[in-house]
Design a protein around this motif. Structure first.
Motif: not given
Ligand code: SF4
Length: 372
Positions: A284-288, A293-295, A303-308, A326-328, A331-338
């Protein structure tokens, strides 16, 4: 807003950590207390700096005690009911840090008895087997047998029992019923069990023959045990234990705490690379809902476990802050972050697995009975 429930056996709902402190009567760590820690340790561990360990009882008192050159020790434990997940490792990482920085001995209780009492399906030798298996994960953090004392409850009862019976005599049915929510159908093993968890807090004083308080790093749901321990310490002639409390580790599925019944909610130290990757990529993520939309609007790291998990396992403050920004900003999408998280966790686990296997067969050297 849904009400939450926190007991040593259950965490439900979205936890309000301040309300919980008020309810338990523990305190938030203050900047002054953190500064005192920094003075003695030379640094502050990221898990404290980032507010994951956020509350305590008498942490300031034990630091002052340390400042007077008096002895203290560390105590924590584990209910061995299955494999260890990386969330379990987090307080142990802090435990190792305290042990190294302050040259402290660690008393580590494996509560195979409690897990047996608590789970109707659990066989006793199975729980004891998990105690040995889980001990590998603790030893893998780099402990030597002179610093780590393992107590497997059903194997190492001798030093504990005389303390536990004195503790048990101080605790009434009314008190434990109110503290732990026991009912008429609770088995009497579970009812006696808190005496054993409390007894370890007093063990270093007995073994050294001088007041040796313990600091207990653990999750906030363990507070009821140590509240009772503190209430009766004086009357038994022991120093009160101090505690430092963490919040809960988020489940990969986004819930407040991981559940043993859903193996995909956590990463186990025994998971292979493919499984680790699959679990992180499915988290699960806090992404859009869409990349577009995320960009445009950015994600929600809070609320994002990946960030946690980035926050828990990346020692570099600047790197964690960049992920947040970069999340907020989008600039970064969830796939890259994961993928970034996968790299971090898989590096951690690769080393851990090797050290874990090296510990196999050596657990008995760490058991307290081997040293008495
Ligand atoms: Fe979570 Fe990373 Fe997506 Fe931000 S970019 S919502 S921290 S997975």
């Amino acid at each position: 807003e849904e009400e939450f429930v926190v007991t040593p056996w259950e965490v439900r709902g979205r936890v309000d950590y301040d309300k919980l402190l008020k309810h338990f009567g523990a305190r938030r760590l203050t900047p002054d207390e953190v500064a005192l820690l920094e003075k003695y340790a030379g640094e502050v561990h990221p898990l404290i700096k980032r507010g994951f360990f956020y509350a305590h009882r008498d942490f300031d008192t034990i630091l002052k005690w340390h400042g007077e050159g008096k002895p203290w020790a560390l105590y924590t434990g584990r209910g061995p009911s299955g494999p260890v997940h990386i969330g379990h490792m987090v307080p142990w990482i802090l435990l190792k840090w305290f042990s190294d920085k302050f040259n402290l001995e660690v008393y580590f209780q494996m509560t195979d008895d409690e897990k047996f009492y608590d789970d109707p399906e659990m066989k006793l030798d199975e729980a004891t087997g998990w105690a040995y298996e889980n001990a590998l994960d603790v030893i893998a953090l780099g402990f030597t047998p002179d610093k780590l004392h393992l107590i497997v409850d059903t194997k190492d009862i001798e030093p504990l029992y005389p303390i536990a019976v004195r503790v048990a005599k101080k605790l009434t049915w009314n008190t434990v019923k109110a503290t732990f929510g026991f009912t008429d159908s609770t088995n009497i093993g579970l009812i006696f069990y808190p005496s054993l968890q409390i007894a370890v807090a007093f063990l270093p004083t007995e073994l050294r023959g001088q007041p040796t308080p313990v600091l207990i790093p653990c999750a906030i749901d363990q507070d009821p045990y140590f509240r009772l321990a503190r209430d009766i310490a004086d009357s038994l002639g022991y120093p009160k234990p101090a505690t430092i409390y963490s919040k809960f580790i988020m489940a990969l599925t986004g819930e407040s705490k991981m559940s043993a019944s859903n193996p995909d909610s956590a990463i186990y130290t025994t998971d292979d690379e493919k499984t680790v990757k699959r679990k992180i990529m499915n988290a699960f993520t806090g992404g859009r809902p869409t990349a577009e939309e995320q960009r445009k609007y950015g994600g929600n790291p809070d609320i994002c476990p990946v960030f946690h998990y980035h926050m828990l396992f990346d020692p570099d403050d600047a790197s964690v802050e960049k992920i947040r920004q970069d999340c907020k900003s989008g600039a970064m999408l969830c796939g890259e972050c994961k993928l970034k998280l996968y790299e971090k966790i898989s590096r951690f686990l690769k080393d851990h697995r090797e050290r874990r296997e090296k510990a196999r067969g050596r657990v008995d050297e760490y058991r307290i009975s081997a040293k008495l």
